[in-house]
Design a protein around this motif. Structure first.
Motif, PDB file in Angstrom:
ATOM      1  N   MET A 127       0.819  -1.217   0.000  1.00 34.06           N
ATOM      2  CA  MET A 127       0.000   0.000   0.000  1.00 34.06           C
ATOM      3  C   MET A 127       0.852   1.265   0.000  1.00 34.06           C
ATOM      4  SD  MET A 127      -2.765   0.996   2.865  1.00 34.06           S
ATOM      5  CE  MET A 127      -3.492   2.609   2.956  1.00 34.06           C
ATOM      6  N   TYR A 128       2.086   1.157   0.456  1.00 36.70           N
ATOM      7  CA  TYR A 128       2.950   2.328   0.597  1.00 36.70           C
ATOM      8  C   TYR A 128       4.056   2.368  -0.452  1.00 36.70           C
ATOM      9  CZ  TYR A 128       0.443   3.035   4.903  1.00 36.70           C
ATOM     10  OH  TYR A 128      -0.551   3.256   5.819  1.00 36.70           O
ATOM     11  N   GLN A 129       3.836   1.761  -1.605  1.00 38.47           N
ATOM     12  CA  GLN A 129       4.870   1.752  -2.638  1.00 38.47           C
ATOM     13  C   GLN A 129       5.170   3.139  -3.167  1.00 38.47           C
ATOM     14  OE1 GLN A 129       3.298  -0.922  -5.557  1.00 38.47           O
ATOM     15  NE2 GLN A 129       1.924   0.587  -6.450  1.00 38.47           N
ATOM     16  N   ASP A 130       4.223   4.083  -3.051  1.00 39.51           N
ATOM     17  CA  ASP A 130       4.414   5.462  -3.516  1.00 39.51           C
ATOM     18  C   ASP A 130       4.755   6.420  -2.376  1.00 39.51           C
ATOM     19  OD1 ASP A 130       3.842   4.731  -6.093  1.00 39.51           O
ATOM     20  OD2 ASP A 130       1.761   5.394  -6.032  1.00 39.51           O
ATOM     21  N   LEU A 131       5.150   5.884  -1.232  1.00 42.33           N
ATOM     22  CA  LEU A 131       5.369   6.713  -0.046  1.00 42.33           C
ATOM     23  C   LEU A 131       6.345   7.858  -0.301  1.00 42.33           C
ATOM     24  CD1 LEU A 131       4.633   7.081   2.937  1.00 42.33           C
ATOM     25  CD2 LEU A 131       6.580   5.622   3.493  1.00 42.33           C
ATOM     26  N   ASP A 132       7.476   7.572  -0.907  1.00 39.73           N
ATOM     27  CA  ASP A 132       8.471   8.620  -1.140  1.00 39.73           C
ATOM     28  C   ASP A 132       7.957   9.674  -2.120  1.00 39.73           C
ATOM     29  OD1 ASP A 132      10.391   7.645   0.684  1.00 39.73           O
ATOM     30  OD2 ASP A 132      10.998   6.132  -0.778  1.00 39.73           O
ATOM     31  N   ALA A 133       7.147   9.264  -3.097  1.00 38.89           N
ATOM     32  CA  ALA A 133       6.560  10.228  -4.031  1.00 38.89           C
ATOM     33  C   ALA A 133       5.549  11.124  -3.319  1.00 38.89           C
ATOM     34  CB  ALA A 133       5.901   9.492  -5.199  1.00 38.89           C
ATOM     35  N   VAL A 134       4.779  10.542  -2.401  1.00 43.64           N
ATOM     36  CA  VAL A 134       3.823  11.342  -1.611  1.00 43.64           C
ATOM     37  C   VAL A 134       4.587  12.354  -0.763  1.00 43.64           C
ATOM     38  CG1 VAL A 134       2.114  11.265   0.256  1.00 43.64           C
ATOM     39  CG2 VAL A 134       2.034   9.559  -1.570  1.00 43.64           C
ATOM     40  N   PHE A 135       5.663  11.895  -0.117  1.00 42.67           N
ATOM     41  CA  PHE A 135       6.469  12.795   0.706  1.00 42.67           C
ATOM     42  C   PHE A 135       7.066  13.925  -0.140  1.00 42.67           C
ATOM     43  CE2 PHE A 135       7.673   9.691   4.374  1.00 42.67           C
ATOM     44  CZ  PHE A 135       6.345   9.639   4.751  1.00 42.67           C
ATOM     45  N   ALA A 136       7.558  13.605  -1.319  1.00 41.59           N
ATOM     46  CA  ALA A 136       8.144  14.621  -2.193  1.00 41.59           C
ATOM     47  C   ALA A 136       7.080  15.626  -2.636  1.00 41.59           C
ATOM     48  CB  ALA A 136       8.787  13.962  -3.411  1.00 41.59           C
ATOM     49  N   GLN A 137       5.888  15.144  -2.913  1.00 44.27           N
ATOM     50  CA  GLN A 137       4.785  16.010  -3.334  1.00 44.27           C
ATOM     51  C   GLN A 137       4.422  16.997  -2.229  1.00 44.27           C
ATOM     52  OE1 GLN A 137       1.438  14.014  -5.201  1.00 44.27           O
ATOM     53  NE2 GLN A 137       0.017  15.240  -3.989  1.00 44.27           N
ATOM     54  N   ARG A 138       4.516  16.573  -0.971  1.00 43.65           N
ATOM     55  CA  ARG A 138       4.177  17.452   0.152  1.00 43.65           C
ATOM     56  C   ARG A 138       5.141  18.626   0.250  1.00 43.65           C
ATOM     57  NH1 ARG A 138       3.784  16.160   5.535  1.00 43.65           N
ATOM     58  NH2 ARG A 138       2.109  17.660   5.591  1.00 43.65           N
ATOM     59  N   GLY A 139       6.413  18.405  -0.067  1.00 46.46           N
ATOM     60  CA  GLY A 139       7.390  19.478  -0.016  1.00 46.46           C
ATOM     61  C   GLY A 139       7.835  19.858   1.390  1.00 46.46           C
ATOM     62  N   ARG A 140       7.538  19.022   2.360  1.00 48.37           N
ATOM     63  CA  ARG A 140       7.971  19.255   3.738  1.00 48.37           C
ATOM     64  C   ARG A 140       8.096  17.902   4.420  1.00 48.37           C
ATOM     65  NH1 ARG A 140       2.935  22.335   6.368  1.00 48.37           N
ATOM     66  NH2 ARG A 140       4.644  23.183   7.532  1.00 48.37           N
ATOM     67  N   GLU A 141       8.831  17.870   5.525  1.00 44.27           N
ATOM     68  CA  GLU A 141       8.992  16.595   6.215  1.00 44.27           C
ATOM     69  C   GLU A 141       7.652  16.141   6.800  1.00 44.27           C
ATOM     70  OE1 GLU A 141      12.592  15.223   8.414  1.00 44.27           O
ATOM     71  OE2 GLU A 141      11.242  15.453  10.136  1.00 44.27           O
ATOM     72  N   THR A 142       7.343  14.886   6.574  1.00 39.56           N
ATOM     73  CA  THR A 142       6.112  14.300   7.092  1.00 39.56           C
ATOM     74  C   THR A 142       6.375  13.707   8.469  1.00 39.56           C
ATOM     75  OG1 THR A 142       5.295  13.797   4.878  1.00 39.56           O
ATOM     76  CG2 THR A 142       4.375  12.504   6.693  1.00 39.56           C
ATOM     77  N   PRO A 143       5.642  14.147   9.482  1.00 38.74           N
ATOM     78  CA  PRO A 143       5.836  13.569  10.810  1.00 38.74           C
ATOM     79  C   PRO A 143       5.469  12.078  10.845  1.00 38.74           C
ATOM     80  CG  PRO A 143       4.671  15.649  10.972  1.00 38.74           C
ATOM     81  CD  PRO A 143       4.710  15.282   9.513  1.00 38.74           C
ATOM     82  N   VAL A 144       6.344  11.309  11.472  1.00 41.11           N
ATOM     83  CA  VAL A 144       6.063   9.909  11.786  1.00 41.11           C
ATOM     84  C   VAL A 144       5.668   9.940  13.258  1.00 41.11           C
ATOM     85  CG1 VAL A 144       7.007   7.589  11.994  1.00 41.11           C
ATOM     86  CG2 VAL A 144       7.698   9.065  10.074  1.00 41.11           C
ATOM     87  N   VAL A 145       4.414   9.614  13.532  1.00 41.83           N
ATOM     88  CA  VAL A 145       3.853   9.799  14.866  1.00 41.83           C
ATOM     89  C   VAL A 145       3.785   8.477  15.620  1.00 41.83           C
ATOM     90  CG1 VAL A 145       1.872  10.710  16.153  1.00 41.83           C
ATOM     91  CG2 VAL A 145       2.474  11.694  13.918  1.00 41.83           C
ATOM     92  N   VAL A 146       4.371   8.467  16.799  1.00 44.83           N
ATOM     93  CA  VAL A 146       4.361   7.293  17.669  1.00 44.83           C
ATOM     94  C   VAL A 146       3.305   7.535  18.751  1.00 44.83           C
ATOM     95  CG1 VAL A 146       5.719   5.862  19.246  1.00 44.83           C
ATOM     96  CG2 VAL A 146       6.807   6.882  17.228  1.00 44.83           C
ATOM     97  N   LEU A 147       2.396   6.577  18.881  1.00 46.40           N
ATOM     98  CA  LEU A 147       1.362   6.631  19.902  1.00 46.40           C
ATOM     99  C   LEU A 147       1.721   5.594  20.955  1.00 46.40           C
ATOM    100  CD1 LEU A 147      -1.657   6.734  17.436  1.00 46.40           C
ATOM    101  CD2 LEU A 147      -0.634   8.681  18.633  1.00 46.40           C
ATOM    102  N   GLU A 148       2.271   6.075  22.063  1.00 51.86           N
ATOM    103  CA  GLU A 148       2.764   5.184  23.124  1.00 51.86           C
ATOM    104  C   GLU A 148       1.658   4.967  24.157  1.00 51.86           C
ATOM    105  OE1 GLU A 148       7.314   6.831  23.345  1.00 51.86           O
ATOM    106  OE2 GLU A 148       5.749   7.972  24.376  1.00 51.86           O
ATOM    107  N   PRO A 149       1.511   3.735  24.671  1.00 55.17           N
ATOM    108  CA  PRO A 149       0.511   3.513  25.723  1.00 55.17           C
ATOM    109  C   PRO A 149       0.778   4.407  26.930  1.00 55.17           C
ATOM    110  CG  PRO A 149       1.483   1.426  24.998  1.00 55.17           C
ATOM    111  CD  PRO A 149       2.277   2.529  24.354  1.00 55.17           C
ATOM    112  N   ARG A 150      -0.266   4.996  27.448  1.00 54.15           N
ATOM    113  CA  ARG A 150      -0.132   5.813  28.658  1.00 54.15           C
ATOM    114  C   ARG A 150      -0.118   4.885  29.853  1.00 54.15           C
ATOM    115  NH1 ARG A 150      -4.261  10.713  29.051  1.00 54.15           N
ATOM    116  NH2 ARG A 150      -5.400   9.590  27.472  1.00 54.15           N
ATOM    117  N   ARG A 151       0.785   5.135  30.738  1.00 53.21           N
ATOM    118  CA  ARG A 151       0.877   4.351  31.972  1.00 53.21           C
ATOM    119  C   ARG A 151       0.041   5.049  33.039  1.00 53.21           C
ATOM    120  NH1 ARG A 151       2.667   1.097  28.538  1.00 53.21           N
ATOM    121  NH2 ARG A 151       4.858   0.958  28.119  1.00 53.21           N
ATOM    122  N   ALA A 152      -0.778   4.296  33.720  1.00 52.78           N
ATOM    123  CA  ALA A 152      -1.647   4.872  34.761  1.00 52.78           C
ATOM    124  C   ALA A 152      -0.873   5.254  36.007  1.00 52.78           C
ATOM    125  CB  ALA A 152      -2.745   3.880  35.138  1.00 52.78           C
TER     126      ALA A 152
END
Length: 152
Positions: A127-152
């Motif tokens: 599904m992500y074979q065009d990932l680098d082309a999508v990133f280039a089209q954006r013209g800015r760094e794309t955030p890679v977001v980590v969702l970490e479990p919250r500890r109670a």
């Protein structure tokens, strides 16, 4: 090579329909688990608007990295960052709906070697074979977001 992205109006309609299906089904339909090396999963991210203070929800593709969930703030190739990412920057304590229930998470942007390692997980999926082309089209760094479990 140009990114193969559907027209923006079609994407927006698809997002709206997906959110409606989740709302009507109580999140029993429309979420999916990722399959390592084969496909991403689908989650619903719940944020609070950074300016409005109102609850917001968005459906995103995700991958698992141990206990963490990883999403890309690519905004379907649009140069602007997605609103949900701006909301996370303002208020990183959020929740996600997954197959099996809701989870409280803390959001942060991955950087450096971690970012590149996580992007490699996405690049390994068809599904992500065009990932680098999508990133280039954006013209800015794309955030890679980590969702970490919250500890109670």
């Amino acid at each position: 090579m140009a990114a193969k992205i559907p027209p923006r109006p079609l994407i927006r309609v698809a997002w709206s329909v997906h959110r409606a299906v989740l709302a009507v089904s109580g999140a029993r339909i429309g979420l999916a688990l990722p399959v390592a090396g084969a496909k991403s999963g689908m989650l619903q991210l719940h944020t609070v608007g950074r300016r409005s203070g109102k609850p917001r929800a968005v459906v995103l593709n995700y991958l698992e990295d141990g206990d963490d969930l990883v999403v890309l703030a690519s905004n379907a190739g649009d140069p602007a960052h997605p609103a949900w990412w701006l909301n996370l920057e303002a208020r990183p304590e959020v929740s996600v709906d997954l197959v099996g229930g809701r989870r409280s998470v803390h959001a942060r942007a991955a950087g450096g070697d971690e970012r590149e390692r996580l992007l490699g997980l996405f690049r390994g999926l068809p599904m992500y074979q065009d990932l680098d082309a999508v990133f280039a089209q954006r013209g800015r760094e794309t955030p890679v977001v980590v969702l970490e479990p919250r500890r109670a």
